[in-house]
Design an enzyme around this catalytic site. Structure first.
Site, PDB file in Angstrom:
ATOM      1  CG  HIS A  23      -1.796  -1.181   1.332  1.00 34.66           C
ATOM      2  ND1 HIS A  23      -2.493  -1.491   2.480  1.00 34.66           N
ATOM      3  CD2 HIS A  23      -2.085  -2.167   0.441  1.00 34.66           C
ATOM      4  CE1 HIS A  23      -3.160  -2.617   2.294  1.00 34.66           C
ATOM      5  NE2 HIS A  23      -2.927  -3.039   1.064  1.00 34.66           N
ATOM      6  CG  HIS A  44      -7.462  -3.666  -1.199  1.00 34.69           C
ATOM      7  ND1 HIS A  44      -6.960  -2.636  -0.429  1.00 34.69           N
ATOM      8  CD2 HIS A  44      -6.675  -4.741  -0.949  1.00 34.69           C
ATOM      9  CE1 HIS A  44      -5.925  -3.080   0.260  1.00 34.69           C
ATOM     10  NE2 HIS A  44      -5.727  -4.362  -0.043  1.00 34.69           N
ATOM     11  CG  ASP A  79      -3.161  -5.534  -2.520  1.00 35.07           C
ATOM     12  OD1 ASP A  79      -2.825  -4.639  -1.726  1.00 35.07           O
ATOM     13  OD2 ASP A  79      -3.886  -6.494  -2.195  1.00 35.07           O
ATOM     14  CG  HIS A 106       0.564  -9.678  -2.582  1.00 34.58           C
ATOM     15  ND1 HIS A 106       0.508  -8.331  -2.867  1.00 34.58           N
ATOM     16  CD2 HIS A 106      -0.275  -9.874  -1.528  1.00 34.58           C
ATOM     17  CE1 HIS A 106      -0.322  -7.736  -2.025  1.00 34.58           C
ATOM     18  NE2 HIS A 106      -0.808  -8.647  -1.201  1.00 34.58           N
TER      19      HIS A 106
END
Length: 315
Positions: free
Chosen positions: A84, A242, A246, A269
């Site tokens: 973030h 969101h 990321d 991720h």
């Protein structure tokens, strides 16, 4: 360009400090941001560890991608949950900053990037005298894994197209796309919070994750497949926004903003990092460029420069 690109590198106007808790460690943590010289990049320093090494915010330093992105040695000096913060620095155009952190995790704040935006706004941004360089995507690069995929494609600007697909009525299939600059980030992306399922809590705690997670820093989906936060959602599609946040943070570990389009389906991720490694490992897939001059406040031309200067980016 679809999004205006800026000619010179930036740093912070002055020092700024934030405190909070680590979403996974559950421990208090304080983080200090210091202005840094041109070509420093983003550098973390663990000040709670004697003799700890500097950890550069580069894809080559990724040490973990389970539920967050961690930099450094998982068994030694490392800093987790950097995504973030990295998204904010990249979107707001902060190229150089020295970051001191007194724990192994960036504070989660309210689960979004809003607090980092506010901190940077508090001290402002200082222009430096060195040209900023960009990574321009020249050809498609795609990574696939068990029904998920991510890819870079050439594009006249910096664009993200993210799609998620959850087996939960509260989320379902959501898609969000945007050419991202500082204004778009502030308005449409920065306030989107991390999220999770109540049914996963005990398993995560047992594995040492989410020890600091709460309704104050996460959107929580309860047993009835509904959001249990009293205030509800900040955006109708906050979940996919969101995921875009990321992705922006993970791709900022290239060491420079890219000119191109990043697309993903059911990403995370690990997939983001794999796609970035795939791009940077193919020297024919990108070039390093910078602006030559401006006309009436707009970029007039981008020219290729010697990529060897940016060898630390490579994997």
């Amino acid at each position: 360009m679809g999004v205006e690109l800026h000619e010179y590198q930036n740093t912070l106007g002055s020092r700024v400090t934030l405190s909070g808790i680590g979403v996974h460690s559950g421990k208090p943590v304080t983080i200090h941001f210091h202005p840094a010289d041109s070509d420093t990049g983003i550098v973390f320093q663990r000040v709670d560890r004697t003799g700890g090494r500097e950890i550069r915010a580069l894809v080559s330093e990724i040490g973990g991608t389970d539920l967050c992105t961690a930099l450094g040695d998982p068994a030694g000096d490392h800093v987790a949950t950097v995504e973030h913060l990295m998204a904010t620095l990249s979107a707001l155009g902060v190229d150089n900053v020295a970051i001191e952190v007194d724990g192994n995790e960036v504070p989660i704040m309210d689960g979004s990037a809003a607090a980092f935006v506010e901190a940077i706004d508090q001290v402002g941004i200082q222009r430096l005298d060195t040209k900023r360089r960009y990574i321009r995507v020249l050809k498609p690069v795609r990574i696939e894994n068990r029904g998920s995929w991510a890819e870079f494609r050439p594009h006249d600007g910096t664009r993200f197209e993210v799609e998620i697909d959850f087996d939960s009525p509260a989320i379902g299939r959501q898609h969000y796309a945007a050419d991202v600059d500082a204004d778009v980030f502030r308005r449409d992306i920065a306030r989107a919070r991390t999220f999770g399922f109540m049914r996963d809590v005990e398993h995560l705690w047992a594995a040492g994750y989410a020890l600091g997670s709460s309704l104050e820093n996460s959107v929580v989906i309860g047993e009835g497949d509904s959001v249990i936060n009293m205030e509800g959602l900040r955006y109708d599609n906050e979940f996919v926004r969101h995921k875009m946040l990321d992705a922006m943070g993970d791709l900022a570990l290239a060491g420079a903003r890219f000119i191109g389009c990043f697309r993903s389906y059911r990403g995370g991720h690990r997939l983001n990092a794999a796609a970035l490694r795939g791009l940077l490992s193919d020297r024919s897939a990108f070039e390093i460029v910078e602006t030559t001059h401006r006309e009436r406040g707009r970029v007039a031309e981008m020219v290729a420069v010697n990529a060897a200067v940016y060898a630390p980016w490579m994997i």
